[in-house]
Design an enzyme around this catalytic site. Structure first.
Site, PDB file in Angstrom:
ATOM      1  N   ASP A 177     -12.721 -20.812 -42.441  1.00  0.00           N
ATOM      2  CA  ASP A 177     -11.918 -20.208 -41.368  1.00  0.00           C
ATOM      3  C   ASP A 177     -12.141 -20.992 -40.081  1.00  0.00           C
ATOM      4  O   ASP A 177     -13.270 -21.102 -39.598  1.00  0.00           O
ATOM      5  CB  ASP A 177     -12.354 -18.745 -41.169  1.00  0.00           C
ATOM      6  CG  ASP A 177     -11.555 -18.041 -40.083  1.00  0.00           C
ATOM      7  OD1 ASP A 177     -10.581 -18.623 -39.564  1.00  0.00           O
ATOM      8  OD2 ASP A 177     -11.908 -16.885 -39.752  1.00  0.00           O
TER       9      ASP A 177
ATOM     10  N   SER B   2     -18.436 -13.257 -44.324  1.00  0.00           N
ATOM     11  CA  SER B   2     -18.069 -14.338 -43.416  1.00  0.00           C
ATOM     12  C   SER B   2     -19.341 -14.852 -42.749  1.00  0.00           C
ATOM     13  O   SER B   2     -20.064 -14.087 -42.118  1.00  0.00           O
ATOM     14  CB  SER B   2     -17.095 -13.796 -42.371  1.00  0.00           C
ATOM     15  OG  SER B   2     -16.824 -14.770 -41.393  1.00  0.00           O
TER      16      SER B   2
ATOM     17  N   ASP C 156      -4.050 -15.977 -40.220  1.00  0.00           N
ATOM     18  CA  ASP C 156      -4.663 -14.773 -39.658  1.00  0.00           C
ATOM     19  C   ASP C 156      -4.009 -14.518 -38.290  1.00  0.00           C
ATOM     20  O   ASP C 156      -3.046 -13.765 -38.179  1.00  0.00           O
ATOM     21  CB  ASP C 156      -6.188 -14.999 -39.552  1.00  0.00           C
ATOM     22  CG  ASP C 156      -6.937 -13.916 -38.795  1.00  0.00           C
ATOM     23  OD1 ASP C 156      -6.348 -12.881 -38.475  1.00  0.00           O
ATOM     24  OD2 ASP C 156      -8.146 -14.103 -38.505  1.00  0.00           O
TER      25      ASP C 156
ATOM     26  N   GLU D 249      -8.282 -21.013 -43.581  1.00  0.00           N
ATOM     27  CA  GLU D 249      -7.670 -19.969 -42.767  1.00  0.00           C
ATOM     28  C   GLU D 249      -7.422 -20.479 -41.350  1.00  0.00           C
ATOM     29  O   GLU D 249      -8.329 -21.024 -40.709  1.00  0.00           O
ATOM     30  CB  GLU D 249      -8.639 -18.773 -42.747  1.00  0.00           C
ATOM     31  CG  GLU D 249      -8.106 -17.535 -42.100  1.00  0.00           C
ATOM     32  CD  GLU D 249      -9.117 -16.390 -42.148  1.00  0.00           C
ATOM     33  OE1 GLU D 249     -10.158 -16.498 -42.843  1.00  0.00           O
ATOM     34  OE2 GLU D 249      -8.864 -15.379 -41.479  1.00  0.00           O
TER      35      GLU D 249
ATOM     36  N   LYS E  88     -17.204 -17.040 -47.032  1.00  0.00           N
ATOM     37  CA  LYS E  88     -16.297 -17.699 -46.073  1.00  0.00           C
ATOM     38  C   LYS E  88     -17.154 -18.362 -45.021  1.00  0.00           C
ATOM     39  O   LYS E  88     -18.044 -17.727 -44.448  1.00  0.00           O
ATOM     40  CB  LYS E  88     -15.368 -16.643 -45.466  1.00  0.00           C
ATOM     41  CG  LYS E  88     -14.750 -16.990 -44.116  1.00  0.00           C
ATOM     42  CD  LYS E  88     -13.628 -16.017 -43.773  1.00  0.00           C
ATOM     43  CE  LYS E  88     -13.534 -15.741 -42.285  1.00  0.00           C
ATOM     44  NZ  LYS E  88     -12.450 -14.793 -41.953  1.00  0.00           N
ATOM     45  N   LEU E  89     -16.904 -19.647 -44.792  1.00  0.00           N
ATOM     46  CA  LEU E  89     -17.646 -20.383 -43.778  1.00  0.00           C
ATOM     47  C   LEU E  89     -16.758 -20.580 -42.558  1.00  0.00           C
ATOM     48  O   LEU E  89     -15.608 -21.022 -42.677  1.00  0.00           O
ATOM     49  CB  LEU E  89     -18.063 -21.765 -44.303  1.00  0.00           C
ATOM     50  CG  LEU E  89     -18.929 -21.791 -45.567  1.00  0.00           C
ATOM     51  CD1 LEU E  89     -19.234 -23.246 -45.950  1.00  0.00           C
ATOM     52  CD2 LEU E  89     -20.228 -21.010 -45.361  1.00  0.00           C
ATOM     53  N   LYS E  90     -17.294 -20.278 -41.403  1.00  0.00           N
ATOM     54  CA  LYS E  90     -16.603 -20.595 -40.159  1.00  0.00           C
ATOM     55  C   LYS E  90     -16.729 -22.096 -39.924  1.00  0.00           C
ATOM     56  O   LYS E  90     -17.839 -22.652 -40.085  1.00  0.00           O
ATOM     57  CB  LYS E  90     -17.257 -19.828 -39.009  1.00  0.00           C
ATOM     58  CG  LYS E  90     -17.025 -18.334 -39.079  1.00  0.00           C
ATOM     59  CD  LYS E  90     -15.583 -18.024 -38.772  1.00  0.00           C
ATOM     60  CE  LYS E  90     -15.361 -16.553 -38.516  1.00  0.00           C
ATOM     61  NZ  LYS E  90     -13.948 -16.288 -38.172  1.00  0.00           N
TER      62      LYS E  90
ATOM     63  N   LYS F 195      -5.223  -7.851 -41.073  1.00  0.00           N
ATOM     64  CA  LYS F 195      -6.099  -7.035 -40.231  1.00  0.00           C
ATOM     65  C   LYS F 195      -5.194  -6.022 -39.547  1.00  0.00           C
ATOM     66  O   LYS F 195      -4.265  -6.416 -38.823  1.00  0.00           O
ATOM     67  CB  LYS F 195      -6.766  -7.896 -39.150  1.00  0.00           C
ATOM     68  CG  LYS F 195      -7.812  -8.877 -39.642  1.00  0.00           C
ATOM     69  CD  LYS F 195      -8.304  -9.731 -38.492  1.00  0.00           C
ATOM     70  CE  LYS F 195      -9.363 -10.725 -38.949  1.00  0.00           C
ATOM     71  NZ  LYS F 195      -9.598 -11.765 -37.925  1.00  0.00           N
TER      72      LYS F 195
ATOM     73  N   GLY G 147     -11.782  -8.898 -41.378  1.00  0.00           N
ATOM     74  CA  GLY G 147     -12.742  -8.012 -40.725  1.00  0.00           C
ATOM     75  C   GLY G 147     -12.917  -8.413 -39.277  1.00  0.00           C
ATOM     76  O   GLY G 147     -12.707  -9.573 -38.914  1.00  0.00           O
TER      77      GLY G 147
ATOM     78  N   ASN H  14     -10.272 -20.428 -37.120  1.00  0.00           N
ATOM     79  CA  ASN H  14      -9.868 -19.707 -35.907  1.00  0.00           C
ATOM     80  C   ASN H  14      -9.098 -20.599 -34.938  1.00  0.00           C
ATOM     81  O   ASN H  14      -9.373 -20.641 -33.737  1.00  0.00           O
ATOM     82  CB  ASN H  14     -11.078 -19.086 -35.190  1.00  0.00           C
ATOM     83  CG  ASN H  14     -11.621 -17.873 -35.920  1.00  0.00           C
ATOM     84  OD1 ASN H  14     -12.735 -17.912 -36.439  1.00  0.00           O
ATOM     85  ND2 ASN H  14     -10.855 -16.811 -35.997  1.00  0.00           N
TER      86      ASN H  14
HETATM   87  O1  NPG Z   1     -17.170  -9.451 -41.496  1.00  0.00           O
HETATM   88  O2  NPG Z   1     -16.013  -8.348 -40.015  1.00  0.00           O
HETATM   89  C1  NPG Z   1     -16.507  -9.383 -40.465  1.00  0.00           C
HETATM   90  C2  NPG Z   1     -16.276 -10.669 -39.731  1.00  0.00           C
HETATM   91  C3  NPG Z   1     -15.194 -11.455 -40.348  1.00  0.00           C
HETATM   92  O3  NPG Z   1     -15.106 -13.707 -39.631  1.00  0.00           O
HETATM   93  C4  NPG Z   1     -14.783 -12.576 -39.440  1.00  0.00           C
HETATM   94  N1  NPG Z   1     -14.039 -12.197 -38.401  1.00  0.00           N
HETATM   95  O4  NPG Z   1     -11.838 -14.581 -37.088  1.00  0.00           O
HETATM   96  O5  NPG Z   1     -11.723 -13.277 -38.758  1.00  0.00           O
HETATM   97  C5  NPG Z   1     -12.301 -13.674 -37.754  1.00  0.00           C
HETATM   98  C6  NPG Z   1     -13.640 -13.091 -37.376  1.00  0.00           C
HETATM   99  C7  NPG Z   1     -13.699 -12.348 -36.074  1.00  0.00           C
HETATM  100  C8  NPG Z   1     -14.757 -11.543 -35.813  1.00  0.00           C
HETATM  101  C9  NPG Z   1     -12.758 -12.445 -35.135  1.00  0.00           C
HETATM  102  C10 NPG Z   1     -14.874 -10.848 -34.638  1.00  0.00           C
HETATM  103  C11 NPG Z   1     -12.853 -11.744 -33.950  1.00  0.00           C
HETATM  104  C12 NPG Z   1     -13.915 -10.938 -33.706  1.00  0.00           C
END
Ligand code: NPG
Length: 369
Positions: free
Chosen positions: A190, A137, A240, A215, A163-165, A264, A292, A192
């Site tokens: 993703d 990610s 998610d 996502e 995966k790109l935020k 998760k 993750g 969020n």
């Molecule tokens: O590689 O663990 C990893 C990060 C994956 O992007 C990732 N996690 O929204 O899924 C998510 C995000 C996240 C990370 C969310 C930390 C909350 C805390």
């Protein structure tokens, strides 16, 4: 097999990240980790709470999780003389929510129980693989060239999908740039929950890049909005934040709000509920992948075991330890041919290194039965 719980140790660690991780809800430079050690008569077990330092990803945050464990979860567990991990969620059911806190405690007890029985978590959950494909990610970057550098580095390391935020103002342009540079790489995005229903036209512009999925574009409680968007986009929608139980997954699938689910364990209250989400999705023909939360080796070990189940049919956010930390609390998870190995020992198969634990420790609280 039941365990006799003698106490819980709540270890708080400060773990700097190797690079800041920026999402639509904030930037993290270090993890404020809560590890739970279940002390039982026969063996100890470990779990990790994935709540962040602030309530930005979800309503939970790590101080709240520790308080909930101390005040509400531990007393209920301590009142139960003999306990199986499978009973933990029932014993804790009268406490509403706090799924990440519950998941951490359940995993610690499950690990203790499985170590006592000499059974690996991967086998207990129904895993069918000894290694799992790893994606990575990639956070929001300061510029497109910086993003391209980061992506190129991860692909050179062997990651099997990117995966790109994304967020409003950082979506079509970065995705187009990565797609131009890497025509065939499996790519997903993703958000969020950073978009609104009125952003459908903008999100439809992502359709031309052949993404595996988008996502959680909309707020977590907007299942109807996701269903409308799913009819509008060619890119499959994955949820998610919206999926906090097997029942929520069932509802989302029935509404047509998603065609792929990110699992998760912390978000659904534990690995046993995560398995139920997996099974329900499998029965509905909906593929899943393992999310993750920047876990240490403790949470990562359990995630990798979970990701070995048969319906985990896409690479997860299960990256190698070095993608997060210069030193992990366990033996590091290493990327080999784009995969992470499922640990071989009983329970989660890994333990924290005592000296690393002491070095990174910010506090330790002991709750005794
Ligand atoms: O590689 O663990 C990893 C990060 C994956 O992007 C990732 N996690 O929204 O899924 C998510 C995000 C996240 C990370 C969310 C930390 C909350 C805390």
């Amino acid at each position: 097999m039941s365990v006799t719980l003698l106490g819980l140790e709540l270890h708080r660690l400060r773990m700097p990240l190797v690079a800041p991780f920026r999402t639509s809800f904030g930037v993290e430079t270090a993890r404020d980790v809560l590890l739970v050690r279940a002390l039982t008569a026969a063996a100890d077990g470990w779990g990790e709470c994935v709540a962040g330092a602030e309530p930005l990803y979800s309503v939970e945050y790590v101080d709240s999780a520790q308080e909930v464990i101390r005040r509400f979860l531990f007393p209920r567990l301590a009142a139960t003389a003999q306990l199986t991990a499978a009973e933990v969620s029932t014993v804790l059911a009268s406490v509403r929510g706090h799924l990440m806190a519950k998941a951490a405690v359940e995993l610690a007890i499950l690990d203790a129980e499985l170590r006592t029985a000499g059974v690996r978590l991967v086998h207990h959950l129904g895993g069918v693989r000894e290694r799992v494909p790893a994606g990575v990610s990639v956070g929001i970057a300061d510029s497109i060239p910086e993003l391209l550098d980061a992506v190129a580095g991860y692909l050179a390391a062997g990651y099997l999908r990117i995966k790109l935020k994304i967020q409003p103002g950082w979506d079509v342009e970065p995705v187009a740039a990565v797609r131009r540079a890497h025509a065939d790489v499996p790519l997903q995005v993703d958000a969020n929950a950073a978009y609104a229903r009125s952003d459908a036209d903008q999100l439809a512009r992502l359709d031309e890049f052949g993404l595996l999925l988008i996502e959680q574009p909309l707020p977590e409680d907007d299942l109807v909005g996701h269903a409308e968007l799913a009819r509008r986009l060619r890119t499959p929608i994955c949820l998610d934040e919206s999926i906090n139980s097997a029942r929520a997954a069932e509802t989302a699938i029935a509404l047509g709000a998603c065609s792929i689910v990110n699992i998760k364990a912390g978000r659904v209250g534990g690995y046993l509920e995560a398995r139920r989400v997996h099974d329900l999705c499998a029965a509905a023909g909906v593929p899943v992948w393992c999310g993750g939360m920047l876990e240490t080796g403790i949470g990562r070990a359990a995630n990798v075991a979970l990701a070995a189940l048969p319906n985990f049919s896409m690479p997860g956010d299960t990256s190698a330890s070095e993608r997060y930390f210069s030193r992990d609390v366990t033996a590091p998870f290493v990327l080999r041919e784009g995969h992470l190995d499922v640990p071989a020992g009983p329970g989660i198969g890994v333990e924290p290194d005592g000296s690393v634990l002491r070095e990174l420790s910010s506090s330790m609280e002991l709750l005794r039965v």
